[in-house]
Motif scaffolding. Structure first.
Motif, mmCIF file in Angstrom:
data_model
loop_
_atom_site.group_PDB
_atom_site.id
_atom_site.type_symbol
_atom_site.label_atom_id
_atom_site.label_comp_id
_atom_site.label_asym_id
_atom_site.label_seq_id
_atom_site.Cartn_x
_atom_site.Cartn_y
_atom_site.Cartn_z
ATOM 1 N N UNK A 6 0.822 -1.214 0.000
ATOM 2 C CA UNK A 6 0.000 0.000 0.000
ATOM 3 C C UNK A 6 0.855 1.261 0.000
ATOM 4 N N UNK A 7 2.037 1.203 0.607
ATOM 5 C CA UNK A 7 2.873 2.392 0.704
ATOM 6 C C UNK A 7 3.767 2.579 -0.506
ATOM 7 N N UNK A 8 3.793 1.587 -1.394
ATOM 8 C CA UNK A 8 4.656 1.655 -2.571
ATOM 9 C C UNK A 8 3.852 2.071 -3.793
ATOM 10 N N UNK A 9 4.435 2.904 -4.662
ATOM 11 C CA UNK A 9 3.728 3.280 -5.889
ATOM 12 C C UNK A 9 3.653 2.140 -6.888
ATOM 13 N N UNK A 10 4.496 1.127 -6.708
ATOM 14 C CA UNK A 10 4.560 0.029 -7.668
ATOM 15 C C UNK A 10 3.571 -1.077 -7.298
ATOM 16 N N UNK A 306 0.316 0.913 -16.011
ATOM 17 C CA UNK A 306 1.276 1.941 -15.622
ATOM 18 C C UNK A 306 1.756 1.734 -14.197
ATOM 19 N N UNK A 307 0.828 1.419 -13.278
ATOM 20 C CA UNK A 307 1.183 1.255 -11.872
ATOM 21 C C UNK A 307 2.137 0.093 -11.643
ATOM 22 N N UNK A 308 2.041 -0.926 -12.500
ATOM 23 C CA UNK A 308 2.883 -2.103 -12.314
ATOM 24 C C UNK A 308 4.170 -2.088 -13.145
ATOM 25 N N UNK A 309 4.144 -1.430 -14.306
ATOM 26 C CA UNK A 309 5.251 -1.598 -15.248
ATOM 27 C C UNK A 309 6.047 -0.343 -15.556
ATOM 28 N N UNK A 310 5.511 0.838 -15.258
ATOM 29 C CA UNK A 310 6.252 2.069 -15.571
ATOM 30 C C UNK A 310 7.471 2.187 -14.666
ATOM 31 N N UNK A 311 8.537 2.820 -15.140
ATOM 32 C CA UNK A 311 9.727 3.009 -14.306
ATOM 33 C C UNK A 311 9.366 3.758 -13.029
ATOM 34 N N UNK A 312 9.967 3.347 -11.930
ATOM 35 C CA UNK A 312 9.689 3.985 -10.633
ATOM 36 C C UNK A 312 10.169 5.412 -10.644
#
Length: 312
Positions: A6-10, A306-312
């Motif tokens: 929950x705290x991670x953007x990924x 996007x949430x799973x695969x875009x660069x952090x």
């Protein structure tokens, strides 16, 4: 499970909505709304290969995932089980590992067996994300999200005063299960479920819902009517007497819809059996949000990819 922090953007994988925190769901819906409003992210997944690995037929889900990936700049690999080595006896796991070895980083999977997508996700490399596009009768998380986005657009973000009615074959519907989880997580005030006893689940799926077999009574004053496809194979199993009887008892007509709130909206995940669970005048009428759901599918799947695969 979703396997996200929950705290991670990924987002690690999206396998269900059961384990997706409400705050993460809200964030995905807000991003999806931005895409629906015209936000662009044409290079977010530049150079990323996304494969649609479908072991069951699909129109809306497969094409919208492909379009979503394309709009984010990804390469699209379209897997068709009927023309693949699956017909030669290759296992699902070997097929999955082959796609990983080819460099697919996002794998969108639809499967007829409950739990099959989660089992394949357990074999994913650390840099590969798996998206459940529907497994058995268990989960269809992106359909649940796009339905919630459609509800927000029609009724606002506060679901606490909404009365939502889900009608039809809930027992065999992965869409209904994902919608129920999402509605609860987002604080829906009242959830009603209606259908013949033979098509309603006997487990805890309907916990907290008002359950009825009387469609006319269940419609009274509702803000949202979610119709489900009558799976005609249930007739062969003896769970439905006839199409005529089903339409008489559970078909949504314009006359029936007048029992709902005047500004009620009608939804259906598709494909629709016109003249059985829904009539043309309702499906194509001013209260229908069926095509809005289809359009929102692209926006939601863009947000998820996007949430799973875009660069952090």
């Amino acid at each position: 499970m979703t396997m996200s922090n929950e705290s991670s953007p990924r987002l690690r994988h999206l396998l269900d909505l059961v384990s997706l925190p409400a705050s993460r769901m809200d964030a995905l819906l807000r991003r999806a709304q931005a895409f629906a409003d015209g936000a662009q992210a044409p290079t977010a997944l530049a150079g990323v290969a996304v494969c649609t690995l479908f072991f069951e037929p699909s129109t809306r889900t497969r094409l919208s995932f492909q379009l979503a990936a394309q709009r984010l700049g990804a390469y699209i690999l379209n897997f068709d089980a009927s023309t693949s080595s699956v017909t030669k006896g290759e296992t699902d796991l070997d097929t999955f590992r082959t796609l990983q070895a080819m460099g697919a980083r996002g794998i969108v999977i639809r499967h007829r067996i409950d739990g099959a997508v989660a089992a394949l996700a357990a074999a994913a490399n650390p840099d590969v994300a798996v998206f459940n596009a529907g497994d058995g009768r268990s989960h269809h998380p992106t359909q649940g999200l796009l339905d919630m986005l459609t509800l927000r657009q029609a009724k606002g973000e506060d679901f606490s005063k909404l009365k939502v009615l889900i009608v039809g074959d809930v027992k065999h519907s992965r869409v209904a299960r994902s919608d129920l989880h999402a509605l609860r997580a987002l604080g829906c005030g009242e959830i009603r479920v209606c259908g013949p006893a033979s098509l309603l689940p006997e487990d805890d799926t309907l916990a907290g819902c008002q359950v009825s077999h009387d469609f006319d009574a269940a419609l009274d004053g509702v803000d949202v009517v979610m119709m489900l496809r009558l799976q005609r194979e249930r007739m062969a199993e003896g769970l439905v007497a006839s199409l005529e009887d089903y339409h008489r008892d559970y078909g949504l007509t314009a006359a029936r819809l007048r029992r709902a709130a005047p500004d009620a909206v009608v939804m259906h995940p598709g494909p629709m059996n016109r003249g059985i669970e829904i009539t043309d005048e309702v499906a194509d009428g001013p209260q229908s949000r069926v095509l809005t759901q289809v359009a929102n599918g692209v926006a939601v799947r863009m947000a998820v990819l996007e949430a799973a695969l875009a660069p952090a």
